[in-house]
Motif scaffolding. Structure first.
Motif, PDB file in Angstrom:
ATOM      1  N   SER A   5       5.015   6.331  40.746  1.00  0.00           N
ATOM      2  CA  SER A   5       4.463   5.377  41.692  1.00  0.00           C
ATOM      3  C   SER A   5       3.038   5.785  42.023  1.00  0.00           C
ATOM      4  N   LEU A  11      -0.807  -2.144  46.333  1.00  0.00           N
ATOM      5  CA  LEU A  11       0.568  -2.382  45.883  1.00  0.00           C
ATOM      6  C   LEU A  11       0.792  -3.860  45.585  1.00  0.00           C
ATOM      7  N   LEU A  12       1.539  -4.102  44.529  1.00  0.00           N
ATOM      8  CA  LEU A  12       1.970  -5.451  44.190  1.00  0.00           C
ATOM      9  C   LEU A  12       3.209  -5.796  45.002  1.00  0.00           C
ATOM     10  N   HIS A  13       3.471  -7.098  45.112  1.00  0.00           N
ATOM     11  CA  HIS A  13       4.664  -7.569  45.822  1.00  0.00           C
ATOM     12  C   HIS A  13       5.539  -8.360  44.872  1.00  0.00           C
ATOM     13  N   THR A  14       6.853  -8.217  44.982  1.00  0.00           N
ATOM     14  CA  THR A  14       7.761  -9.061  44.217  1.00  0.00           C
ATOM     15  C   THR A  14       7.894 -10.409  44.925  1.00  0.00           C
ATOM     16  N   ASN A  17       9.354 -10.387  48.559  1.00  0.00           N
ATOM     17  CA  ASN A  17       8.770  -9.511  49.572  1.00  0.00           C
ATOM     18  C   ASN A  17       8.996 -10.026  50.992  1.00  0.00           C
ATOM     19  N   TYR A  33       4.591  -1.118  43.174  1.00  0.00           N
ATOM     20  CA  TYR A  33       5.023  -2.230  44.027  1.00  0.00           C
ATOM     21  C   TYR A  33       5.429  -1.730  45.403  1.00  0.00           C
ATOM     22  N   SER A  34       5.379  -2.622  46.379  1.00  0.00           N
ATOM     23  CA  SER A  34       6.006  -2.373  47.664  1.00  0.00           C
ATOM     24  C   SER A  34       7.460  -2.814  47.538  1.00  0.00           C
ATOM     25  N   MET A  35       8.387  -1.853  47.672  1.00  0.00           N
ATOM     26  CA  MET A  35       9.799  -2.122  47.400  1.00  0.00           C
ATOM     27  C   MET A  35      10.673  -1.671  48.564  1.00  0.00           C
ATOM     28  N   SER A  60      12.662  -6.883  40.469  1.00  0.00           N
ATOM     29  CA  SER A  60      11.601  -7.699  39.874  1.00  0.00           C
ATOM     30  C   SER A  60      10.374  -6.892  39.481  1.00  0.00           C
ATOM     31  N   HIS A  61      10.307  -5.627  39.916  1.00  0.00           N
ATOM     32  CA  HIS A  61       9.194  -4.767  39.487  1.00  0.00           C
ATOM     33  C   HIS A  61       9.307  -4.405  38.010  1.00  0.00           C
ATOM     34  N   GLY A 123       9.518  -0.529  35.310  1.00  0.00           N
ATOM     35  CA  GLY A 123       8.348  -1.050  35.999  1.00  0.00           C
ATOM     36  C   GLY A 123       7.090  -0.234  35.786  1.00  0.00           C
TER      37      GLY A 123
END
Length: 383
Positions: A5, A11-14, A17, A33-35, A60-61, A123
């Motif tokens: 990470s 950070l990307l979002h799914t 989110n 990603y932000s998970m 989804s990441h 991911g």
């Protein structure tokens, strides 16, 4: 799923989110990603709920892509020690992308959908994987990323009950098969698979329709949202590897104990023996599974602690005489087995079931024993 990470990056979002935040999730950086790591119920409750009923995971990441063209199966097979050409229609298989030394670039899942090979990669590896595929086989088939798709996993013994209310036909699938289904108005591709050791499904859904599907699933009485924390403890109890912890570019499939993923056709004497990156090294290690010839020098093993002390990754392992012989790669207190469990790489002569070792935890020797995996019986639905 991978532990890698980059918290310093944006950070990307799914597509889920906003739903995670609405459900009170604690969000963490994971694979860029932000998970959600957990929801208000907490990791232990989420883990046990998945084992008893059904849990919904946002994965989804992960990367989804299609390999298209008449030569796609042969091309993909040239990168892995896996039988791709012989895979039946709508059948799924676990695969390993290897570098030229036989080290693991990524572990993945793929399905023969007839019109394409549908591939799901980790991911944190997906950009490198896509570049690798383009460079190595891009002249032989189209490599088409699918950023427009989200990915949900519904896992647990009641997953089929919940999902069959939306599409009764999913109950006909067996482990490692897939099909096209309409779920909550969305055209989805569903496989009966997952990474928890339980029966369950992974659902590729258009990103624009992912939240509606997630809400429809969460409306089922069996289903609760589950975060990455419980996903990790579930997969470890199931003896499943986490890329970045248990697998990396310096580890071969044989060292990793993934010889079951190398079909007979690709082994010595098989009709398509070798022909994959690092084949000479991997096949030599396969021939030396006992380690007697000194070709295979280390192996991944399961460990149980003989005291109630969790043993985490990077913990040093020694013989009872104090000789260093390996290191833990994943470890925690297993919520379902109610004891500390771990996976580790140890010297090949220390890998036999029942071997006593010791982990050095904060300067104290914790007795451990090599144990069979999975630590809890798998419950895949095979029909």
């Amino acid at each position: 799923m991978t532990a890698a990470s980059a918290p310093s990056a944006v950070l990307l979002h799914t597509p889920l989110n906003a739903l995670h935040l609405e459900l009170g999730a604690r969000m963490v950086p994971f694979a860029g990603y932000s998970m959600p790591v957990q929801y208000p119920a907490g990791l232990m409750a989420e883990h046990l709920h998945t084992r008893a009923s059904a849990g919904l995971f946002d994965v989804s990441h992960m990367g989804q892509l299609r390999l298209v063209g008449a030569d796609a199966a042969a091309a993909f097979e040239s990168l892995m020690p896996v039988d791709v050409i012989g895979l039946g229609l709508h059948k799924q298989r676990y695969g390993l992308l290897l570098n030229d030394e036989g080290g693991i670039l990524d572990d993945l899942m793929f399905v023969n959908r007839g019109e394409d090979l549908f591939v799901i990669v980790n991911g944190a590896c997906k950009a490198a994987d896509i570049a690798h595929l383009q460079a190595r086989i891009g002249q032989r088939c189209e490599v088409i990323p699918m950023p427009e798709q989200a990915l949900l996993a519904l896992q647990g013994p009641q997953a089929v009950t919940a999902l069959a209310r939306l599409a009764p036909g999913v109950a006909q699938l067996v482990f490692m098969t897939g099909g096209h289904f309409e779920l909550a108005g969305a055209r989805c591709y569903v496989t009966r698979s997952g990474y928890t050791g339980e029966d369950g499904f992974e659902i590729s859904v258009p990103a624009t329709q992912a939240e509606a599907l997630a809400r429809a699933l969460l409306a089922q009485p069996e289903v609760q949202p589950i975060g990455l924390g419980a996903r990790n403890s579930l997969r470890l109890e199931a003896g499943l590897c986490l890329y970045g912890n248990d697998l990396d570019t310096g580890t071969t499939p044989v060292e990793a104990g993934l010889t079951w993923a190398i079909q007979k056709a690709r082994r010595a004497g098989g009709e398509r023996e070798g022909g994959f990156p690092g084949a000479a090294r991997v096949l030599a290690q396969l021939a030396d599974l006992s380690g007697a010839a000194g070709v295979l020098t280390r192996r991944r093993v399961g460990l149980v602690a003989l005291e109630r002390v969790p043993v985490r990754e990077h913990t040093e392992l020694q013989t009872e005489a104090g000789e260093r012989i390996g290191e833990v790669c994943s470890g925690l207190l297993g919520p379902s087995v109610n004891q500390p469990v771990a996976m580790a790489y140890v010297r090949a002569d220390q890998a036999a079931l029942g071997t006593r070792l010791q982990a050095i935890v904060r300067g104290k020797a914790v007795p451990m024993q090599v144990a069979a995996m999975p630590f809890i019986p798998n419950r895949y639905y095979r029909g």
